[in-house]
Design a protein around this motif. Structure first.
Motif, PDB file in Angstrom:
ATOM      1  N   ARG A 146      38.197  38.450  31.648  1.00 46.01           N
ATOM      2  CA  ARG A 146      37.392  37.286  31.269  1.00 46.01           C
ATOM      3  C   ARG A 146      38.029  35.980  31.727  1.00 46.01           C
ATOM      4  NH1 ARG A 146      35.804  38.937  24.998  1.00 46.01           N
ATOM      5  NH2 ARG A 146      34.185  40.491  25.542  1.00 46.01           N
ATOM      6  N   LEU A 147      39.352  35.898  31.679  1.00 47.84           N
ATOM      7  CA  LEU A 147      40.039  34.666  32.093  1.00 47.84           C
ATOM      8  C   LEU A 147      39.822  34.361  33.566  1.00 47.84           C
ATOM      9  CD1 LEU A 147      43.437  35.021  30.179  1.00 47.84           C
ATOM     10  CD2 LEU A 147      41.571  33.444  29.651  1.00 47.84           C
ATOM     11  N   SER A 148      39.423  35.362  34.346  1.00 47.79           N
ATOM     12  CA  SER A 148      39.183  35.122  35.777  1.00 47.79           C
ATOM     13  C   SER A 148      37.994  34.199  36.005  1.00 47.79           C
ATOM     14  CB  SER A 148      38.959  36.448  36.507  1.00 47.79           C
ATOM     15  OG  SER A 148      37.742  37.063  36.104  1.00 47.79           O
ATOM     16  N   VAL A 149      37.238  33.880  34.961  1.00 48.37           N
ATOM     17  CA  VAL A 149      36.108  32.956  35.100  1.00 48.37           C
ATOM     18  C   VAL A 149      36.599  31.528  35.345  1.00 48.37           C
ATOM     19  CG1 VAL A 149      35.833  32.282  32.675  1.00 48.37           C
ATOM     20  CG2 VAL A 149      33.821  32.455  34.145  1.00 48.37           C
ATOM     21  N   THR A 184      50.630  21.603  30.935  1.00 52.30           N
ATOM     22  CA  THR A 184      49.303  21.131  30.530  1.00 52.30           C
ATOM     23  C   THR A 184      48.361  22.258  30.120  1.00 52.30           C
ATOM     24  OG1 THR A 184      48.676  21.145  32.876  1.00 52.30           O
ATOM     25  CG2 THR A 184      49.395  19.045  31.930  1.00 52.30           C
ATOM     26  N   GLY A 185      48.805  23.487  30.145  1.00 52.62           N
ATOM     27  CA  GLY A 185      47.921  24.583  29.771  1.00 52.62           C
ATOM     28  C   GLY A 185      48.341  25.881  30.433  1.00 52.62           C
ATOM     29  N   TYR A 186      47.361  26.631  30.931  1.00 50.49           N
ATOM     30  CA  TYR A 186      47.599  27.944  31.531  1.00 50.49           C
ATOM     31  C   TYR A 186      46.814  28.045  32.842  1.00 50.49           C
ATOM     32  CZ  TYR A 186      48.729  28.828  26.619  1.00 50.49           C
ATOM     33  OH  TYR A 186      49.241  28.757  25.353  1.00 50.49           O
ATOM     34  N   ARG A 187      47.196  29.030  33.647  1.00 52.23           N
ATOM     35  CA  ARG A 187      46.419  29.328  34.842  1.00 52.23           C
ATOM     36  C   ARG A 187      46.731  30.747  35.283  1.00 52.23           C
ATOM     37  NH1 ARG A 187      49.358  29.228  39.654  1.00 52.23           N
ATOM     38  NH2 ARG A 187      51.441  28.318  39.457  1.00 52.23           N
ATOM     39  N   LEU A 188      45.838  31.288  36.099  1.00 47.32           N
ATOM     40  CA  LEU A 188      46.093  32.566  36.756  1.00 47.32           C
ATOM     41  C   LEU A 188      46.481  32.304  38.198  1.00 47.32           C
ATOM     42  CD1 LEU A 188      43.027  34.752  35.621  1.00 47.32           C
ATOM     43  CD2 LEU A 188      45.299  34.675  34.614  1.00 47.32           C
ATOM     44  N   HIS A 189      47.397  33.107  38.732  1.00 45.72           N
ATOM     45  CA  HIS A 189      47.604  33.072  40.174  1.00 45.72           C
ATOM     46  C   HIS A 189      46.280  33.433  40.843  1.00 45.72           C
ATOM     47  CE1 HIS A 189      51.843  32.424  40.066  1.00 45.72           C
ATOM     48  NE2 HIS A 189      52.126  33.551  39.439  1.00 45.72           N
ATOM     49  N   ARG A 193      43.591  36.256  39.735  1.00 49.65           N
ATOM     50  CA  ARG A 193      42.228  35.873  39.343  1.00 49.65           C
ATOM     51  C   ARG A 193      41.193  36.660  40.128  1.00 49.65           C
ATOM     52  NH1 ARG A 193      42.734  30.844  40.071  1.00 49.65           N
ATOM     53  NH2 ARG A 193      41.728  30.617  42.083  1.00 49.65           N
ATOM     54  N   GLU A 194      41.474  36.911  41.412  1.00 49.33           N
ATOM     55  CA  GLU A 194      40.495  37.600  42.255  1.00 49.33           C
ATOM     56  C   GLU A 194      40.343  39.069  41.865  1.00 49.33           C
ATOM     57  OE1 GLU A 194      38.483  36.479  44.574  1.00 49.33           O
ATOM     58  OE2 GLU A 194      39.179  34.420  44.283  1.00 49.33           O
ATOM     59  N   TYR A 195      41.448  39.735  41.486  1.00 43.16           N
ATOM     60  CA  TYR A 195      41.358  41.177  41.216  1.00 43.16           C
ATOM     61  C   TYR A 195      40.494  41.497  39.999  1.00 43.16           C
ATOM     62  CZ  TYR A 195      42.475  45.997  40.225  1.00 43.16           C
ATOM     63  OH  TYR A 195      42.357  47.335  39.976  1.00 43.16           O
ATOM     64  N   PRO A 196      40.771  40.924  38.821  1.00 43.11           N
ATOM     65  CA  PRO A 196      39.960  41.299  37.658  1.00 43.11           C
ATOM     66  C   PRO A 196      38.511  40.838  37.757  1.00 43.11           C
ATOM     67  CG  PRO A 196      41.504  39.565  37.066  1.00 43.11           C
ATOM     68  CD  PRO A 196      41.870  40.026  38.438  1.00 43.11           C
TER      69      PRO A 196
END
Length: 573
Positions: A146-149, A184-189, A193-196
């Motif tokens: 879901r975070l990949s959004v 400042t928060g969070y992020r995905l590499h 992000r692309e895989y999930p």
């Protein structure tokens, strides 16, 4: 010992029990949470090391290799992940770095063909990510998917509202090195992000939820941002990559209602930070509310494009009533004056409507129009009186954007009347506000105006910087300010290549900004001759963070080289 997070429970006790003094160097994707553990995060490679790894592996794979700027792009897109970089470098046997970069949108199909001697999971990028993904619990996989959004950084509030995250579930992914925690928060590499995203079964519903969430947040920003500008713009700056992604998705699926709401509500971000981008988004909309057309007209005026401004404002005025009608008429009057045409009663009607409303924003818009038209028409007295009243109303209502603009109008009027003392005072306050809210349009004009008050050598540098800053925002000199700037440039000349921060400091007469404690630590280690990687190791930072600190130090001190930092630090004792 490697990959310890997958070893059976109790392995560490088994190792240390017979020999209590033993020390174990273990690698793991998450903390082991055992007594005596000392955690040392291993961050991705910094820019310099990532590029060098690519070059080394490409040379080994292809026999010879000529680096190009695209290598830097590839390493950045691959987030400095060593395995991904090595797999990309192998592709140089058949592809150029530019071709590799352009195919990274399908990175999992591209990045295959690892060494046959490597573990099976390290032979392709997909199998490496799949291995890590499969080690998660079902709830963790669901949340990561879901975070990949999110296209960029996100906050805990964002993750809770859109993805159903909790503090514990998000922390678990951070500890497993799958979500990156930043100041400042969070992020995905990007790779993570692309895989999930390909695994996302509820994509449509999640996109709808995400769009609704950002529409509501942007509408809140539009409604309250004017009087809460500093925190509101900080929020927009953090979230802008996510907002762009949602806006693009809405336009692509012809969800024009949400797209219009988001693009229109971001008016305070567009007019301060991104005039060209804002105009581009608004131009993509098939229609809109009168406020949408007002926003486009506003951007046209700021970008010195009165024709585009007039076209948008005339369209919006067909359905506009009340405050939006008054403000659109006032903006249309400015656009008419910019074209050298009389306002034809536009400003009179705007004032009449404003007098019937108890709305400070509408009142300020008519005062802004009066001041700018006075400057365009060569009537600095009228401009000064309107700006002074605008300053009063802005201060009373806490409207920092309008206060900065009115102070700028006052300063330009004072320059036209030869009152340098008043000009310097009002322009200095205006520039401090423009720096606080990062109003890049105002910064460009205020730096130039303060150049008109400065001694010749400084003036030439500030006038040159003003030209560069206007070019950055994609605008020529506004006709209300152009004569003053052109006269000063002809008399004093232009010179220098100051960046934005250095120009603002020079205009305000400030010495280089003080360094933070962490920046001081980095500067001290630069003086010792340490590389970025060595500094990162010494301070337990990522190399990327060290690079960011060094950029900040160079900007604050007005330097361009590490040698200058070292000399400065040595002089501090």
């Amino acid at each position: 010992m490697s990959t310890c997070s997958t070893r059976p429970p109790g392995w560490s006790t088994t190792c240390s029990g017979p020999a209590p003094g033993i020390r174990v160097l273990a690698t793991s994707r998450e903390p082991l949470s055992i007594a005596g553990e000392q955690v040392l995060p291993v961050p991705p490679l910094g820019r310099t090391d990532a590029v060098q790894l690519f070059i080394d592996r490409a040379t080994a794979a292809a026999g010879r290799f000529e680096p190009s700027p695209a290598v830097d792009d590839v390493c950045r897109r691959l987030d400095g992940l060593p395995l991904a970089i090595e797999l990309a470098a192998v592709r140089t046997r058949a592809l150029s770095p530019e071709q590799i970069r352009d195919r990274l949108s399908d990175r999992f199909a591209l990045l295959t063909g690892g060494s046959r001697a490597a573990l099976p999971r390290h032979r392709t990028l997909r199998t490496a990510i799949r291995w890590s993904f499969d080690l998660l619990t079902g709830d963790e996989r669901t949340l990561l998917t879901r975070l990949s959004v999110f296209a960029g950084r996100f906050t805990l509030d964002d993750a809770e509202a859109v993805c159903g995250a909790t503090v514990d579930s998000l922390t678990a992914l951070v500890e497993k090195s799958l979500v990156v925690r930043e100041d400042t928060g969070y992020r995905l590499h990007e790779t993570m992000r692309e895989y999930p995203r390909a695994e996302l079964e509820e994509a449509e519903a999640l996109q709808e939820r995400c769009a609704d969430y950002y529409l509501a947040r942007c509408q809140e920003f539009g409604a309250t941002g004017r009087t809460r500008l500093v925190p509101s713009l900080a929020w927009a700056g953090l979230e802008i990559d996510n907002i762009r992604a949602v806006l693009r998705a809405c336009l692509d699926r012809k969800d024009h209602a949400r797209a219009t709401g988001i693009a229109t509500s971001l008016i305070w971000f567009w007019v301060t930070r991104a005039t060209t981008e804002g105009a581009r988004w608004l131009d993509e909309l098939p229609g809109g509310h009168p406020w949408t057309y007002f926003a486009r007209g506003f951007l046209g005026v700021l970008r010195n494009d009165p024709d585009a401004a007039t076209k948008a404002l005339e369209t919006g005025l067909r359905a506009a009533t009340g405050d939006v009608r008054s403000q659109s008429l006032a903006m249309a009057a400015i656009a008419a004056a910019m074209r050298g045409e009389p306002p034809n009663g536009l400003l009179d009607e705007a004032r009449r409507i404003a007098s019937e409303l108890d709305d400070p924003g509408t009142t300020l818009m008519t005062q802004q129009a009066t001041a700018l038209i006075g400057l365009i028409d060569g009537d600095p007295g009228t401009a000064a009186r309107a700006a002074a009243e605008g300053v009063r109303v802005s201060r009373a209502t806490g409207d920092l954007y309008s206060l900065g603009m009115m102070l700028m109008n006052q300063g330009y009027a004072a320059l036209r009347m030869g009152d340098l003392a008043t000009a310097r005072t009002t322009l200095t306050e205006g520039l401090r506000i423009a720096r606080d809210i990062d109003d890049r349009v105002a910064q460009a004009y205020l730096v130039g105006a303060l150049g008109c008050c400065a001694e010749p050598a400084v003036a030439a540098r500030l006038l040159g910087a003003s030209e560069r800053l206007r070019a950055e925002i994609g605008a020529g000199a506004h006709p209300s300010m152009a004569p003053t700037l052109a006269e000063a440039a002809a008399r004093l000349g232009t010179s220098g290549r100051l960046d934005r921060e250095a120009a603002i400091r020079l205009a305000l007469g400030e010495t280089p900004a003080g360094l933070s404690r962490r920046e001081t630590d980095v500067a001290r280690l630069v003086t010792e001759g340490l590389s970025n990687q060595q500094i990162a190791t010494r301070l337990f930072l990522s190399e990327r963070t060290v690079e960011s600190h060094i950029r900040n130090i160079l900007t604050k001190l007005g330097f361009t080289t590490r040698t200058q930092i070292a000399a400065w630090q040595a002089a501090q004792g």
